[in-house]
Design an enzyme around this catalytic site. Structure first.
Site, PDB file in Angstrom:
ATOM      1  N   LYS A  20       0.814  -1.208   0.000  1.00 44.62           N
ATOM      2  CA  LYS A  20       0.000   0.000   0.000  1.00 44.62           C
ATOM      3  C   LYS A  20       0.849   1.260   0.000  1.00 44.62           C
ATOM      4  O   LYS A  20       0.579   2.177  -0.768  1.00 44.62           O
ATOM      5  CB  LYS A  20      -1.024  -0.007   1.123  1.00 44.62           C
ATOM      6  N   SER A  21       1.884   1.313   0.799  1.00 41.77           N
ATOM      7  CA  SER A  21       2.752   2.494   0.821  1.00 41.77           C
ATOM      8  C   SER A  21       3.569   2.589  -0.463  1.00 41.77           C
ATOM      9  O   SER A  21       3.772   3.684  -0.999  1.00 41.77           O
ATOM     10  CB  SER A  21       3.688   2.453   2.028  1.00 41.77           C
ATOM     11  N   THR A  22       4.019   1.448  -0.966  1.00 44.06           N
ATOM     12  CA  THR A  22       4.771   1.427  -2.223  1.00 44.06           C
ATOM     13  C   THR A  22       3.901   1.924  -3.363  1.00 44.06           C
ATOM     14  O   THR A  22       4.332   2.726  -4.194  1.00 44.06           O
ATOM     15  CB  THR A  22       5.279  -0.005  -2.512  1.00 44.06           C
ATOM     16  N   ARG A  47       0.073   8.088  12.527  1.00 38.90           N
ATOM     17  CA  ARG A  47       0.026   7.550  13.902  1.00 38.90           C
ATOM     18  C   ARG A  47       1.144   8.094  14.777  1.00 38.90           C
ATOM     19  O   ARG A  47       1.049   8.068  16.001  1.00 38.90           O
ATOM     20  CB  ARG A  47       0.121   6.020  13.866  1.00 38.90           C
ATOM     21  N   ARG A  61      -9.549   3.318  16.409  1.00 41.90           N
ATOM     22  CA  ARG A  61      -9.400   3.092  14.959  1.00 41.90           C
ATOM     23  C   ARG A  61     -10.417   3.932  14.198  1.00 41.90           C
ATOM     24  O   ARG A  61     -10.108   4.521  13.164  1.00 41.90           O
ATOM     25  CB  ARG A  61      -9.601   1.618  14.620  1.00 41.90           C
ATOM     26  N   ASN A  64      -9.202   7.443  14.243  1.00 45.95           N
ATOM     27  CA  ASN A  64      -8.054   7.572  13.352  1.00 45.95           C
ATOM     28  C   ASN A  64      -8.529   7.781  11.909  1.00 45.95           C
ATOM     29  O   ASN A  64      -8.083   8.707  11.225  1.00 45.95           O
ATOM     30  CB  ASN A  64      -7.182   6.318  13.453  1.00 45.95           C
ATOM     31  N   ILE A  87      -4.617   1.322   6.816  1.00 41.37           N
ATOM     32  CA  ILE A  87      -5.478   0.187   7.112  1.00 41.37           C
ATOM     33  C   ILE A  87      -6.817   0.747   7.574  1.00 41.37           C
ATOM     34  O   ILE A  87      -6.871   1.577   8.473  1.00 41.37           O
ATOM     35  CB  ILE A  87      -4.875  -0.689   8.225  1.00 41.37           C
ATOM     36  N   SER A  88      -7.857   0.285   6.948  1.00 40.58           N
ATOM     37  CA  SER A  88      -9.202   0.708   7.316  1.00 40.58           C
ATOM     38  C   SER A  88     -10.073  -0.541   7.293  1.00 40.58           C
ATOM     39  O   SER A  88     -10.707  -0.841   6.292  1.00 40.58           O
ATOM     40  CB  SER A  88      -9.695   1.759   6.315  1.00 40.58           C
ATOM     41  N   GLY A 137      -5.251  -6.993  18.667  1.00 41.65           N
ATOM     42  CA  GLY A 137      -6.131  -6.231  17.800  1.00 41.65           C
ATOM     43  C   GLY A 137      -5.552  -6.006  16.415  1.00 41.65           C
ATOM     44  O   GLY A 137      -5.835  -4.993  15.783  1.00 41.65           O
TER      45      GLY A 137
END
Length: 184
Positions: A20-22, A47, A61, A64, A87-88, A137
């Protein structure tokens, strides 16, 4: 001069996959080379600062994701293509963020990568720690993940392998162009 469409845009990548970051960085570069102004909101970086006061329990979450949605909207309102890489895990929170954005400018990209591939490519060792019970979690391990029901783009393995970052970025950029989000 930036040639960003007047409509605010927010591109969102979900799933706890190292890609995802890439993908976010590759897409940002791809759009930058085409003359567009972008900004990446990366979940890990958020974060450490803005959301440093939040834990990973369900309530935090939700907060966030809400905060990231509000910040993304500010960037989008300023004409910046905001790429949120985070992340969602819950449909409800993703839908709430989608509702923040006017004119259907929320583009959800689902990296539909099997959990075992994510674990094998775990550069930070977080899956290993979660499996050992040292992280509680953790999405996909002891916390649920609800796949999207209405995402605009789904990226999947090709012949058992992840597409290259460039190929993924080109797929997303092509979608944006074909759907009128980019103007020459």
């Amino acid at each position: 001069m930036c040639c960003v469409d007047h409509r605010p845009q927010w591109i969102r990548f979900i799933l706890d996959d190292p890609s995802k970051s890439t993908l976010a960085c590759s897409l940002s570069r791809e759009l930058h080379h085409k003359g567009y102004l972008t900004y990446i909101l990366d979940g890990d970086n958020i974060r450490h600062g803005l959301n440093g006061d939040l834990s990973f329990n369900a309530e935090d979450r939700t907060e966030n994701i809400r905060r990231v949605g509000e910040v993304a909207k500010l960037f989008a309102d300023a004409g910046v293509i905001c790429i949120a890489s985070l992340i969602s895990p819950y449909i409800k929170e993703r839908d709430a963020c989608r509702a923040i954005m006017p004119d259907s400018s929320f583009i959800e990209v689902f990296l539909n990568i099997p959990l075992e591939v994510c674990e094998a490519r775990d550069p930070k060792g977080l899956y290993r720690l979660a499996r050992a019970g040292k992280i509680k979690g953790f999405t996909g391990i002891d916390d649920p993940y609800e796949p999207p029901l209405n995402c605009e783009i789904t990226i999947e393995l090709e012949d058992g392998k992840c597409p290259t970052p460039k190929a993924m970025a080109e797929e997303v950029a092509s979608f944006l162009d074909k759907n009128g989000f980019l103007q020459s």
